[in-house]
Design an enzyme around this catalytic site. Structure first.
Site, PDB file in Angstrom:
ATOM      1  N   ARG A 185      -1.379  -5.995  -8.203  1.00  0.00           N
ATOM      2  CA  ARG A 185       0.009  -6.883  -7.978  1.00  0.00           C
ATOM      3  C   ARG A 185      -0.094  -7.924  -8.590  1.00  0.00           C
ATOM      4  O   ARG A 185       1.076  -8.543  -9.028  1.00  0.00           O
ATOM      5  CB  ARG A 185      -0.524  -7.673  -6.218  1.00  0.00           C
ATOM      6  CG  ARG A 185      -0.360  -6.389  -5.392  1.00  0.00           C
ATOM      7  CD  ARG A 185      -0.643  -7.037  -3.770  1.00  0.00           C
ATOM      8  NE  ARG A 185      -2.284  -7.511  -4.050  1.00  0.00           N
ATOM      9  CZ  ARG A 185      -2.850  -7.988  -3.152  1.00  0.00           C
ATOM     10  NH1 ARG A 185      -2.139  -8.459  -2.191  1.00  0.00           N
ATOM     11  NH2 ARG A 185      -4.129  -8.540  -3.322  1.00  0.00           N
ATOM     12  N   HIS A 187       0.686  -1.142   0.088  1.00  0.00           N
ATOM     13  CA  HIS A 187      -0.210  -0.002  -0.047  1.00  0.00           C
ATOM     14  C   HIS A 187       0.874   1.214  -0.016  1.00  0.00           C
ATOM     15  O   HIS A 187       0.858   2.217  -0.741  1.00  0.00           O
ATOM     16  CB  HIS A 187      -0.912   0.141   1.340  1.00  0.00           C
ATOM     17  CG  HIS A 187      -1.934  -1.109   1.374  1.00  0.00           C
ATOM     18  ND1 HIS A 187      -2.187  -1.754   2.466  1.00  0.00           N
ATOM     19  CD2 HIS A 187      -2.758  -1.753   0.439  1.00  0.00           C
ATOM     20  CE1 HIS A 187      -3.272  -2.430   2.310  1.00  0.00           C
ATOM     21  NE2 HIS A 187      -3.623  -2.328   1.232  1.00  0.00           N
ATOM     22  N   LYS A 213     -20.760  -3.072   9.619  1.00  0.00           N
ATOM     23  CA  LYS A 213     -20.273  -4.592   9.330  1.00  0.00           C
ATOM     24  C   LYS A 213     -19.373  -4.316  10.795  1.00  0.00           C
ATOM     25  O   LYS A 213     -18.906  -3.189  11.274  1.00  0.00           O
ATOM     26  CB  LYS A 213     -19.454  -4.521   8.087  1.00  0.00           C
ATOM     27  CG  LYS A 213     -20.498  -5.035   7.490  1.00  0.00           C
ATOM     28  CD  LYS A 213     -19.691  -5.565   5.936  1.00  0.00           C
ATOM     29  CE  LYS A 213     -20.466  -6.130   4.983  1.00  0.00           C
ATOM     30  NZ  LYS A 213     -19.664  -6.613   3.843  1.00  0.00           N
ATOM     31  N   SER A 258      -3.110  -7.677   3.274  1.00  0.00           N
ATOM     32  CA  SER A 258      -3.395  -7.350   4.577  1.00  0.00           C
ATOM     33  C   SER A 258      -3.858  -8.629   5.452  1.00  0.00           C
ATOM     34  O   SER A 258      -3.580  -8.916   6.412  1.00  0.00           O
ATOM     35  CB  SER A 258      -4.576  -6.387   4.613  1.00  0.00           C
ATOM     36  OG  SER A 258      -4.054  -4.899   4.025  1.00  0.00           O
TER      37      SER A 258
END
Length: 167
Positions: A96, A22, A46, A133
């Site tokens: 990526r 990132h 959420k 992540s």
């Protein structure tokens, strides 16, 4: 005549947590464009994820403090709404793998179709193309070393978070 340095872009994501892939994209965007807003997106309906949204904003701010044209904001709702709210000329997305392109291209086309905002892709550095992540969270959860995958402040936050959960 205006150029890329006059443009403002939004780099959206959950950044839970921010990793060096990132940061690579943020640094590339800061080099190319006049202003970069890192949009920490969340859905208040959420579960907040590993770090709550305010902590994610703090970690991104600390990790990008060396970049004077980068700011960090939290947003809920659609990415296109966040782009409009920050006055972004483009959305920036990092790529990526070829699989990322397929997913991001569909979203980019939808964003352009519904809101007229275009997406610019920036490839991640080859040495960071495997970082995600999800993998960082999993490794950190089981006590693995992630210091080479995330900024120092994030590595420290992960260590503290999982130490607290072990107790």
């Amino acid at each position: 005549m205006s150029g890329p340095r006059d443009l403002r872009v939004l780099y959206p994501g959950s950044f839970d947590p921010l990793h060096l892939g990132h940061l690579d994209v943020i640094e590339q965007a800061a080099e190319l464009f006049g202003g970069v807003v890192v949009g920490v997106l969340y859905n208040f309906a959420k579960d907040s994820g590993l770090f709550d949204v305010d902590r994610r904003v703090e970690l991104v701010e600390a990790s990008t403090a060396h970049l004077p044209t980068v700011s960090v904001e939290k947003h809920t709702g659609l990415t296109t709404q966040a782009a409009r709210a920050v006055g972004a000329d483009f959305i920036v997305k990092g790529l990526r793998t070829p699989g990322d392109f397929e997913i991001e291209q569909q979203m980019a086309q939808m964003n352009h179709s519904t809101a007229g905002v275009r997406t610019v892709y920036l490839p991640s550095s080859a040495e960071l193309s495997f970082v995600s992540s999800r993998f960082v969270r999993e490794i950190a959860k089981y006590g693995g070393d992630v210091a080479h995958l995330v900024p120092t402040v994030v590595a420290e936050a992960l260590a503290t978070e999982f130490a607290d959960r072990q107790q």
